[in-house]
Design a protein around this motif. Structure first.
Motif, mmCIF file in Angstrom:
data_model
loop_
_atom_site.group_PDB
_atom_site.id
_atom_site.type_symbol
_atom_site.label_atom_id
_atom_site.label_comp_id
_atom_site.label_asym_id
_atom_site.label_seq_id
_atom_site.Cartn_x
_atom_site.Cartn_y
_atom_site.Cartn_z
ATOM 1 N N LEU A 147 43.574 46.250 41.491
ATOM 2 C CA LEU A 147 44.346 45.681 40.391
ATOM 3 C C LEU A 147 43.820 46.269 39.085
ATOM 4 N N ASP A 148 44.721 46.753 38.266
ATOM 5 C CA ASP A 148 44.351 47.546 37.097
ATOM 6 C C ASP A 148 44.088 46.650 35.885
ATOM 7 N N TYR A 149 42.829 46.543 35.509
ATOM 8 C CA TYR A 149 42.425 45.924 34.256
ATOM 9 C C TYR A 149 40.974 46.323 34.005
ATOM 10 N N ARG A 150 40.480 46.135 32.798
ATOM 11 C CA ARG A 150 39.171 46.640 32.424
ATOM 12 C C ARG A 150 38.221 45.488 32.116
ATOM 13 N N HIS A 151 37.065 45.489 32.786
ATOM 14 C CA HIS A 151 36.020 44.507 32.505
ATOM 15 C C HIS A 151 35.148 44.984 31.346
ATOM 16 N N GLN A 152 34.577 44.038 30.639
ATOM 17 C CA GLN A 152 33.545 44.368 29.668
ATOM 18 C C GLN A 152 32.160 44.030 30.217
ATOM 19 N N HIS A 153 32.071 42.953 30.971
ATOM 20 C CA HIS A 153 30.768 42.502 31.482
ATOM 21 C C HIS A 153 30.749 42.386 33.004
ATOM 22 N N GLY A 154 31.720 42.963 33.697
ATOM 23 C CA GLY A 154 31.789 42.825 35.147
ATOM 24 C C GLY A 154 32.694 41.675 35.542
ATOM 25 N N CYS A 170 43.182 38.070 36.455
ATOM 26 C CA CYS A 170 42.807 39.421 36.015
ATOM 27 C C CYS A 170 42.804 39.437 34.494
ATOM 28 N N ASP A 171 41.736 38.929 33.907
ATOM 29 C CA ASP A 171 41.662 38.809 32.453
ATOM 30 C C ASP A 171 40.657 39.818 31.922
ATOM 31 N N GLY A 172 41.146 41.000 31.566
ATOM 32 C CA GLY A 172 40.289 42.054 31.047
ATOM 33 C C GLY A 172 40.346 42.146 29.545
ATOM 34 N N THR A 173 39.668 43.149 29.016
ATOM 35 C CA THR A 173 39.702 43.373 27.572
ATOM 36 C C THR A 173 40.964 44.104 27.153
ATOM 37 N N ASP A 174 41.603 44.800 28.117
ATOM 38 C CA ASP A 174 42.788 45.589 27.796
ATOM 39 C C ASP A 174 44.092 44.889 28.151
ATOM 40 N N THR A 175 44.092 44.131 29.226
ATOM 41 C CA THR A 175 45.294 43.428 29.670
ATOM 42 C C THR A 175 44.883 42.174 30.417
ATOM 43 N N GLN A 176 45.777 41.183 30.414
ATOM 44 C CA GLN A 176 45.484 39.910 31.067
ATOM 45 C C GLN A 176 46.706 39.471 31.867
ATOM 46 N N TYR A 177 46.467 39.081 33.118
ATOM 47 C CA TYR A 177 47.549 38.584 33.956
ATOM 48 C C TYR A 177 46.975 37.844 35.155
ATOM 49 N N VAL A 178 47.838 37.102 35.826
ATOM 50 C CA VAL A 178 47.508 36.474 37.106
ATOM 51 C C VAL A 178 48.371 37.157 38.161
ATOM 52 N N GLN A 198 39.165 38.637 27.537
ATOM 53 C CA GLN A 198 38.430 38.550 28.790
ATOM 54 C C GLN A 198 38.129 37.099 29.178
ATOM 55 N N ALA A 199 38.179 36.836 30.485
ATOM 56 C CA ALA A 199 37.822 35.537 31.036
ATOM 57 C C ALA A 199 37.414 35.740 32.489
ATOM 58 N N TYR A 200 36.696 34.753 33.044
ATOM 59 C CA TYR A 200 36.073 34.920 34.356
ATOM 60 C C TYR A 200 36.230 33.684 35.232
ATOM 61 N N SER A 201 37.239 32.899 34.997
ATOM 62 C CA SER A 201 37.383 31.628 35.691
ATOM 63 C C SER A 201 38.136 31.787 37.012
ATOM 64 N N THR A 202 37.922 30.828 37.916
ATOM 65 C CA THR A 202 38.614 30.774 39.201
ATOM 66 C C THR A 202 39.721 29.725 39.120
ATOM 67 N N PRO A 203 40.958 30.052 39.503
ATOM 68 C CA PRO A 203 42.048 29.067 39.438
ATOM 69 C C PRO A 203 41.825 27.910 40.427
ATOM 70 N N LEU A 204 42.602 26.849 40.228
ATOM 71 C CA LEU A 204 42.552 25.681 41.113
ATOM 72 C C LEU A 204 43.973 25.230 41.433
ATOM 73 N N ILE A 205 44.246 24.981 42.705
ATOM 74 C CA ILE A 205 45.521 24.410 43.128
ATOM 75 C C ILE A 205 45.444 22.891 43.024
#
Length: 405
Positions: A147-154, A170-178, A198-205
């Motif tokens: 999946l194409d997006y760019r991390h800043q911190h992994g 997929c929340d990168g510094t360049d693009t953000q999407y689910v 950028q964000a690093y969270s896990t979704p919840l159902i």
């Protein structure tokens, strides 16, 4: 590896699975009983096995197999490893991706931080922008994609399974999407873009009024999607909040969401509205002592949090009123866990503070493992599994302390 031979009561041999980040429901709860209250680097340690490479994914457990991810050769080799739950024996060590140019990571992060999902004979693996894959428990590859997006911190956020979909933030510094991938083929079934950072969270159902929602926390706002289609249902905004890590929790008709840096807030949101519900469906907001990394824990009518610098809070889940706040000490990245009538906090220094749930603070034990850990613990079959910087530990009440190997 050191093994301790022991005699266990039959009830402890009943193995409950822990198949994803934060356990069966994704919110840090286990139904296991007979767990140890006290341990150290040697006391009540059934086995301790060295792990290859470096990774901060939590253990995912199904039956007798424990699955983790790791990265070797400074992130050039991304791997999945399986360990036998009873013996600690390394069963499989599979290279999933070879990476020519590993993404940069924060010093606290790793190239293998998202937790895998075990589901039948399939293991779902996410290494952020470096690749997402499905393998069989035998180690055979089912599919791979990127999946194409760019991390800043992994990478950080773990994947979620919903019916026949594997869903990732997929929340990168360049693009953000689910994105939702077909769990059988890896093909994108839906992809919903959003603005932010950028964000690093896990979704919840969550299940609300007879329908499922996917609550996904991102920079600047948190969004609820229809998990089948990716269509947005509702959202709340929180200004410049970003680098969000905590996974939401749900109960009492409220979703509990942490807003991230720079000013962290904790929102309790009614998930029954549509559109932007910032001004209409936020039941309460906590504006101090809010975690940036550990997820909240809901037990009964109380919500428990711990900040990155070790301040634990107990809140009234319905009103946000603070019952108590106590300094546990140390730094905290792991999310707290509820099991056997106790709450377990795990610090980065490897110290576990065990408390009794309730509106008065009652510390039961402090256990020092002697090894750094950032991964959240897993619980299965009467045992606690803790991933340290170099080892995986199986911690359990040992009845025969003289039978050692």
């Amino acid at each position: 590896m050191r093994l301790v031979l022991l005699l266990l009561a039959p009830v402890l041999l009943l193995c409950g699975d822990w198949p994803q980040f934060r356990g069966p429901g994704g919110e840090g709860h286990s139904g296991e009983q007979g767990l140890p209250l006290k341990w150290s680097g040697t006391e009540n340690v059934v086995w301790k096995v060295a792990l290859p490479g470096r990774g901060w994914s939590s253990p995912s457990i199904q039956g007798t197999e424990i699955w983790l991810t790791t990265a070797t050769r400074e992130g050039h080799s991304l791997r999945a490893i399986a360990i036998h739950r009873e013996s600690g024996k390394l069963l499989r060590d599979v290279e999933v991706f070879q990476v020519a140019d590993p993404v940069p990571i924060n010093g606290k992060n790793s190239h293998a931080s998202p937790t895998p999902i075990v589901d039948g004979d399939r293991i779902y693996l996410h290494y952020g922008s470096s690749g997402t894959a499905c393998i069989k428990t035998s180690g055979e590859t089912v599919w791979k994609t990127r999946l194409d997006y760019r991390h800043q911190h992994g990478s950080g956020g773990s994947p979620v399974l919903y019916n026949d979909l594997l869903i990732v933030n997929c929340d990168g510094t360049d693009t953000q999407y689910v994105a939702a991938l077909d769990k059988n083929t890896g093909k994108v079934r839906w992809k919903t873009r959003r603005d932010g950072y950028q964000a690093y969270s896990t979704p919840l159902i969550v299940h609300v009024d007879g329908k499922d929602q996917l609550v996904s926390v991102g920079a600047k706002r948190a969004v609820s999607y229809d998990p089948r289609t990716g269509k947005e249902i509702w959202s709340i905004s929180y200004g410049d909040g970003f680098s969000n890590v905590p996974r939401p929790v749900y109960g009492h008709g409220l979703v509990y969401i942490c807003s991230g840096f720079h000013q962290p807030y904790l929102f309790a949101v009614r998930p029954t509205g549509t559109g932007d519900v910032t001004d209409t469906e936020v039941a309460w907001v906590l504006k101090r002592s809010v975690p940036l990394t550990p997820s909240p824990l809901l037990v009964g009518e109380e919500l428990y949090t711990v900040t990155d610098n070790g301040i634990a809070s107990c809140l009234d889940a319905k009103t946000g009123n603070i019952h108590w706040q106590e300094r546990l000490g140390g730094s905290h990245s792991a999310s707290p866990t509820f099991a056997d009538g106790r709450i377990y906090f795990l610090s980065e220094e490897g110290d576990s503070t065990v408390i009794a749930p309730g509106r008065k603070f009652e510390k039961l034990a402090v256990n020092r493992l002697g090894e750094a850990t950032l991964a959240s613990m897993a619980i299965s079959g009467g045992a606690i599994f803790i991933r340290g910087e170099r080892h995986l530990y199986r911690i359990q009440e040992i009845r025969d302390k003289t039978a050692r190997k």
